[in-house]
Design a protein around this motif. Structure first.
Motif, PDB file in Angstrom:
ATOM      1  N   ARG A 199       0.906  -1.367   0.035  1.00  0.00           N
ATOM      2  CA  ARG A 199       0.078   0.074  -0.122  1.00  0.00           C
ATOM      3  C   ARG A 199       0.883   1.274   0.069  1.00  0.00           C
ATOM      4  N   ILE A 200       2.000   1.169   0.863  1.00  0.00           N
ATOM      5  CA  ILE A 200       3.021   2.344   0.773  1.00  0.00           C
ATOM      6  C   ILE A 200       3.403   2.584  -0.651  1.00  0.00           C
ATOM      7  N   ARG A 201       3.920   1.563  -1.186  1.00  0.00           N
ATOM      8  CA  ARG A 201       4.523   1.798  -2.357  1.00  0.00           C
ATOM      9  C   ARG A 201       3.275   2.294  -3.614  1.00  0.00           C
ATOM     10  N   GLU A 202       2.037   1.835  -3.266  1.00  0.00           N
ATOM     11  CA  GLU A 202       1.238   2.122  -4.458  1.00  0.00           C
ATOM     12  C   GLU A 202       0.838   3.688  -4.342  1.00  0.00           C
ATOM     13  N   LYS A 203       0.796   4.099  -2.859  1.00  0.00           N
ATOM     14  CA  LYS A 203       0.591   5.301  -2.528  1.00  0.00           C
ATOM     15  C   LYS A 203       1.695   6.326  -3.159  1.00  0.00           C
ATOM     16  N   PRO A 210      -3.220   1.641 -14.412  1.00  0.00           N
ATOM     17  CA  PRO A 210      -2.501   0.564 -14.937  1.00  0.00           C
ATOM     18  C   PRO A 210      -2.777  -0.820 -13.792  1.00  0.00           C
ATOM     19  N   ALA A 211      -3.044  -1.929 -14.374  1.00  0.00           N
ATOM     20  CA  ALA A 211      -3.143  -3.037 -13.489  1.00  0.00           C
ATOM     21  C   ALA A 211      -1.535  -3.228 -12.669  1.00  0.00           C
ATOM     22  N   ARG A 212      -1.909  -3.455 -11.521  1.00  0.00           N
ATOM     23  CA  ARG A 212      -0.546  -3.438 -10.354  1.00  0.00           C
ATOM     24  C   ARG A 212      -0.023  -4.759 -10.606  1.00  0.00           C
ATOM     25  N   VAL A 213       1.605  -4.699 -10.985  1.00  0.00           N
ATOM     26  CA  VAL A 213       2.207  -5.969 -11.222  1.00  0.00           C
ATOM     27  C   VAL A 213       3.429  -5.714 -10.274  1.00  0.00           C
ATOM     28  N   ALA A 214       3.770  -6.795  -9.527  1.00  0.00           N
ATOM     29  CA  ALA A 214       4.725  -6.700  -8.383  1.00  0.00           C
ATOM     30  C   ALA A 214       6.289  -6.680  -9.231  1.00  0.00           C
ATOM     31  N   ASP A 215       7.046  -5.804  -8.710  1.00  0.00           N
ATOM     32  CA  ASP A 215       8.393  -5.682  -9.350  1.00  0.00           C
ATOM     33  C   ASP A 215       9.211  -7.160  -8.793  1.00  0.00           C
ATOM     34  N   MET A 216      10.217  -7.254  -9.422  1.00  0.00           N
ATOM     35  CA  MET A 216      10.986  -8.573  -9.091  1.00  0.00           C
ATOM     36  C   MET A 216      11.639  -8.323  -7.852  1.00  0.00           C
ATOM     37  N   VAL A 222      11.508 -11.367  -4.841  1.00  0.00           N
ATOM     38  CA  VAL A 222      12.471 -12.022  -4.077  1.00  0.00           C
ATOM     39  C   VAL A 222      12.172 -11.829  -2.571  1.00  0.00           C
ATOM     40  N   ARG A 223      11.900 -10.580  -2.404  1.00  0.00           N
ATOM     41  CA  ARG A 223      11.673 -10.537  -0.709  1.00  0.00           C
ATOM     42  C   ARG A 223      10.652 -11.318  -0.138  1.00  0.00           C
ATOM     43  N   GLN A 224       9.627 -11.582  -1.058  1.00  0.00           N
ATOM     44  CA  GLN A 224       8.528 -12.299  -0.325  1.00  0.00           C
ATOM     45  C   GLN A 224       8.570 -13.854  -0.756  1.00  0.00           C
ATOM     46  N   GLY A 225       9.640 -14.206  -1.286  1.00  0.00           N
ATOM     47  CA  GLY A 225       9.885 -15.598  -1.561  1.00  0.00           C
ATOM     48  C   GLY A 225       9.047 -16.363  -2.706  1.00  0.00           C
ATOM     49  N   ARG A 226       8.698 -15.470  -3.575  1.00  0.00           N
ATOM     50  CA  ARG A 226       7.640 -15.872  -4.556  1.00  0.00           C
ATOM     51  C   ARG A 226       8.530 -16.496  -5.898  1.00  0.00           C
ATOM     52  N   HIS A 227       8.999 -17.665  -5.787  1.00  0.00           N
ATOM     53  CA  HIS A 227       9.996 -18.139  -6.475  1.00  0.00           C
ATOM     54  C   HIS A 227       9.319 -18.509  -7.966  1.00  0.00           C
ATOM     55  N   ALA A 228       8.170 -19.203  -7.963  1.00  0.00           N
ATOM     56  CA  ALA A 228       7.577 -19.679  -9.259  1.00  0.00           C
ATOM     57  C   ALA A 228       7.575 -18.429 -10.201  1.00  0.00           C
ATOM     58  N   GLU A 229       6.886 -17.217  -9.489  1.00  0.00           N
ATOM     59  CA  GLU A 229       6.666 -15.939 -10.241  1.00  0.00           C
ATOM     60  C   GLU A 229       7.868 -15.372 -10.664  1.00  0.00           C
ATOM     61  N   LEU A 230       9.067 -15.326  -9.943  1.00  0.00           N
ATOM     62  CA  LEU A 230      10.425 -14.812 -10.327  1.00  0.00           C
ATOM     63  C   LEU A 230      10.827 -15.621 -11.371  1.00  0.00           C
ATOM     64  N   LYS A 235      17.397  -3.401 -10.176  1.00  0.00           N
ATOM     65  CA  LYS A 235      17.809  -2.954  -8.488  1.00  0.00           C
ATOM     66  C   LYS A 235      16.730  -2.288  -8.167  1.00  0.00           C
ATOM     67  N   ASP A 236      16.680  -2.249  -6.795  1.00  0.00           N
ATOM     68  CA  ASP A 236      15.481  -1.809  -6.271  1.00  0.00           C
ATOM     69  C   ASP A 236      15.623  -0.202  -5.903  1.00  0.00           C
ATOM     70  N   SER A 237      14.761   0.527  -5.100  1.00  0.00           N
ATOM     71  CA  SER A 237      14.763   1.908  -5.001  1.00  0.00           C
ATOM     72  C   SER A 237      16.026   2.408  -4.373  1.00  0.00           C
ATOM     73  N   SER A 238      16.562   1.534  -3.465  1.00  0.00           N
ATOM     74  CA  SER A 238      17.892   1.846  -2.653  1.00  0.00           C
ATOM     75  C   SER A 238      19.077   1.563  -3.585  1.00  0.00           C
ATOM     76  N   GLY A 239      18.810   0.805  -4.915  1.00  0.00           N
ATOM     77  CA  GLY A 239      20.178   0.397  -5.638  1.00  0.00           C
ATOM     78  C   GLY A 239      20.728  -0.805  -5.158  1.00  0.00           C
ATOM     79  N   VAL A 240      19.911  -1.760  -4.639  1.00  0.00           N
ATOM     80  CA  VAL A 240      20.308  -3.027  -4.255  1.00  0.00           C
ATOM     81  C   VAL A 240      19.824  -3.899  -5.412  1.00  0.00           C
ATOM     82  N   THR A 241      20.802  -4.697  -5.842  1.00  0.00           N
ATOM     83  CA  THR A 241      20.284  -5.728  -6.726  1.00  0.00           C
ATOM     84  C   THR A 241      19.522  -6.758  -6.473  1.00  0.00           C
ATOM     85  N   LEU A 242      18.848  -7.640  -7.334  1.00  0.00           N
ATOM     86  CA  LEU A 242      17.877  -8.823  -6.991  1.00  0.00           C
ATOM     87  C   LEU A 242      19.009  -9.742  -6.108  1.00  0.00           C
TER      88      LEU A 242
END
Length: 594
Positions: A299-303, A325-331, A335-343, A357-364
């Motif tokens: 919700r925070i990211r969406e806002k 636009p339809a919300r699509v989770a970024d990669m 990774v953080r949520q352990g959604r391995h099949a989707e990854l 990289k995420d918003s703080s510059g850290v790679t997947l």
């Protein structure tokens, strides 16, 4: 007979501790290190440190002066301080730190207890004890809850004073407050004035922790500790099933968790009151499980994305409302949520970037390593992730993996060619991160892989052994010592050694390992403080640490550069360990030194 429960002499302000309120160890270290680097660089740009003739620190204060002695001059009320153009030696001149000549009276600001609604203030007087004019460049508080009214570039002539008003806010939650106001002075060390107090919430909540899983019925009690009646007016977000209409000193209310989920944009919850002059709100954070936290973060990211889109449209002057636009989770979320099949599915797409990289510059790969997620790590490595890709401060996945406390992560990265001696811009490299925030297993993996033992942080100069001694896993210390780490290495902050850091903030087991390895217990830092003095001065110093040092040859009658003994330093402490530390020191200290 001295009891040791009242201070005889206030200490000179000491450097702020590594950890700050509400921060993780890793974020705090990064912020402190980068801030220190910028301060040093800024001081050098201003003109360097200059050596000026000074009057001895121990000269008579106004209260000690004899009749006929000159008294400090002071500007008339309302007269602004003299402002001069910054002066100093030409660029490239040698920087010389001299003894401090600006005296703070009092040396420590003690605000006592005050409510979370109040802002408490006090005045500190700065006096120039030297025979030359001195420029005080700036004043900066260590936290946003504390402010100082100070005129930048104030010049004090010999004996002159200036008053600085310091304010501290009590809110939003009840807690012990231990902050610092730092004055930057041309040609002299920074002057740190501790500001301490304790904020009290005059309304308490029962239970003191609130969560959907912990309290599914949502029943809580809000009660004034001084029995004064108050009225609950509202909550943010709107969560109460019924808002009491009347004032009372005790309210039993029910949190509607369905309403909370419908209205919550974050985990914060605030109740607002009327009628109590010392408490107008109560703030708490809802305790969430992993799935609930993930939803709130979504919700925070969406806002945030919505606000960014809205601002972009406003700038373009567009009056049309674009379809959402339809919300699509970024990669990174996958990774953080352990959604391995989707990854795996996303990585198989034609335009997928495995080094995203995420918003703080850290790679997947860095995210997976940091979370200790070996399954996601293998998926990314199989997809061709760059093993030594860095974030904004040059941290690699191996450095992030060291903080996960999962040695298998490090083994996997090293087997795929990770550089065991890569260097970041913060604390040094993979071994430093594992020594500070990992565990002994991770340290052993890196040592066996040939990690350098004496890397130093850019700003602090901490080696891996200093990190493990100060804040890390004490079981890492013998590993580093056996590998050949320098047991007398010194940091670049104040010349502290591993035994000094262990005495100040580390664990007793780590101190024992250093003592067994024959660490120099009577070495002094640049402030003339030994491990005993640092243990006596700081909250992390316990009676057991004091006994260990004294039983193994630490000198008890040693004094710091400012003339303070271990007993002097311990007597101004107010933490839970203070009384026992003072008792041990009074038992061991020669009578002539008490």
């Amino acid at each position: 007979m001295k009891t040791g429960l009242r201070p005889r002499k206030l200490p000179k302000p000491s450097p702020v501790s590594i950890l700050a309120h509400g921060q993780t160890e890793e974020k705090c270290v990064m912020q402190r290190s980068l801030t220190l680097s910028m301060k040093v660089f800024a001081l050098l740009l201003i003109g360097g440190f200059t050596a000026t003739p000074v009057v001895a620190q121990g000269q008579l204060s106004p209260s000690q002066a004899q009749p006929g002695d000159a008294q400090p001059a002071k500007a008339a009320p309302g007269t602004p301080p003299l402002m001069l153009t910054p002066t100093g030696p030409p660029p490239g001149a040698d920087a010389v730190l001299t003894e401090q000549v600006i005296i703070a009276e009092p040396e420590m600001i003690e605000l006592g207890e005050f409510s979370t609604t109040e802002t408490k203030e006090a005045v500190v007087t700065l006096r120039n004890s030297s025979a030359e004019p001195v420029t005080i460049r700036s004043a900066k508080a260590s936290c946003g809850c504390t402010t100082a009214d100070f005129q930048r570039n104030t010049v004090l002539g010999p004996g002159e004073t200036t008053e600085v008003k310091v304010r501290m806010r009590g809110g939003p939650t009840a807690r012990k407050l231990n902050k610092t106001v730092t004055f930057t002075i041309d040609g002299y060390p920074q002057l740190r004035v501790p500001v301490v107090g304790e904020s009290i919430s005059f309304v308490k909540m029962t239970p003191d922790k609130l969560g959907i899983d912990k309290n599914p019925e949502g029943v809580i009690v809000l009660e004034s500790i001084d029995e004064k009646p108050f009225k609950i007016t509202r909550s943010t977000p709107d969560v109460l099933k019924v808002v009491p209409a009347e004032a009372a000193n005790r309210h039993e209310v029910v949190v509607d968790w369905d309403k909370w989920w419908n209205n919550a944009e974050n985990a914060k919850l605030t109740f607002y009151f009327e009628g109590h002059d010392r408490c107008n709100q109560f703030f708490t954070v809802v305790d969430l499980n992993r799935e609930q936290r993930a939803e709130i973060q979504r919700r925070i990211r969406e806002k945030r994305q919505s606000n960014t889109t809205k601002n972009s449209k406003d700038k373009k002057g567009s009056a049309e409302t674009a379809a959402k636009p339809a919300r699509v989770a970024d990669m990174s979320t996958l990774v953080r949520q352990g959604r391995h099949a989707e990854l795996k599915t996303r990585l198989a797409e034609a335009n997928a970037n495995v080094d995203e990289k995420d918003s703080s510059g850290v790679t997947l790969l860095g995210i997976a390593a940091k979370n200790g997620n070996t399954e996601a790590l293998q998926i990314l490595l199989d997809a061709g992730a760059e093993v030594d890709a860095t974030d904004r401060v040059k941290r690699t996945a191996l450095m992030h993996g060291g903080t996960s406390k999962n040695p298998r992560v490090l083994v996997m990265l090293l087997e795929n060619g990770a550089d065991v001696n890569a260097r970041d811009l913060v604390i040094g490299g993979p071994l430093a991160w594992s020594s500070a925030f990992g565990n002994a297993d991770c340290v052993q993996v890196l040592v066996d892989a040939g990690a350098e033992l004496e890397t130093k942080g850019a700003a602090t100069g901490y080696t891996p052994l200093i990190w493990s001694s100060a804040v890390g896993d004490s079981n890492s210390i013998p590993i580093l010592i056996r590998a050949g780490a320098d047991i007398e290495a010194r940091d670049s902050v104040d010349g502290g050694t591993p035994i000094m850091h262990a005495a100040q903030t580390g664990k007793l087991e780590g101190m024992k390992a250093l003592v067994e390895a024959k660490a120099n217990l009577n070495a002094k830092d640049r402030n003339g403080k030994t491990a005993l003095l640092r243990a006596a001065e700081h909250n992390g110093g316990t009676a057991d640490k004091i006994r260990l040092l004294l039983d193994n040859g630490a000198e008890i009658d040693v004094v710091s550069t400012s003339g303070q003994s271990a007993l002097d330093l311990a007597r101004v402490r107010s933490d839970a360990n203070a009384v026992e530390v003072i008792k041990v020191l009074e038992e061991r200290m020669p009578a002539s030194k008490k």
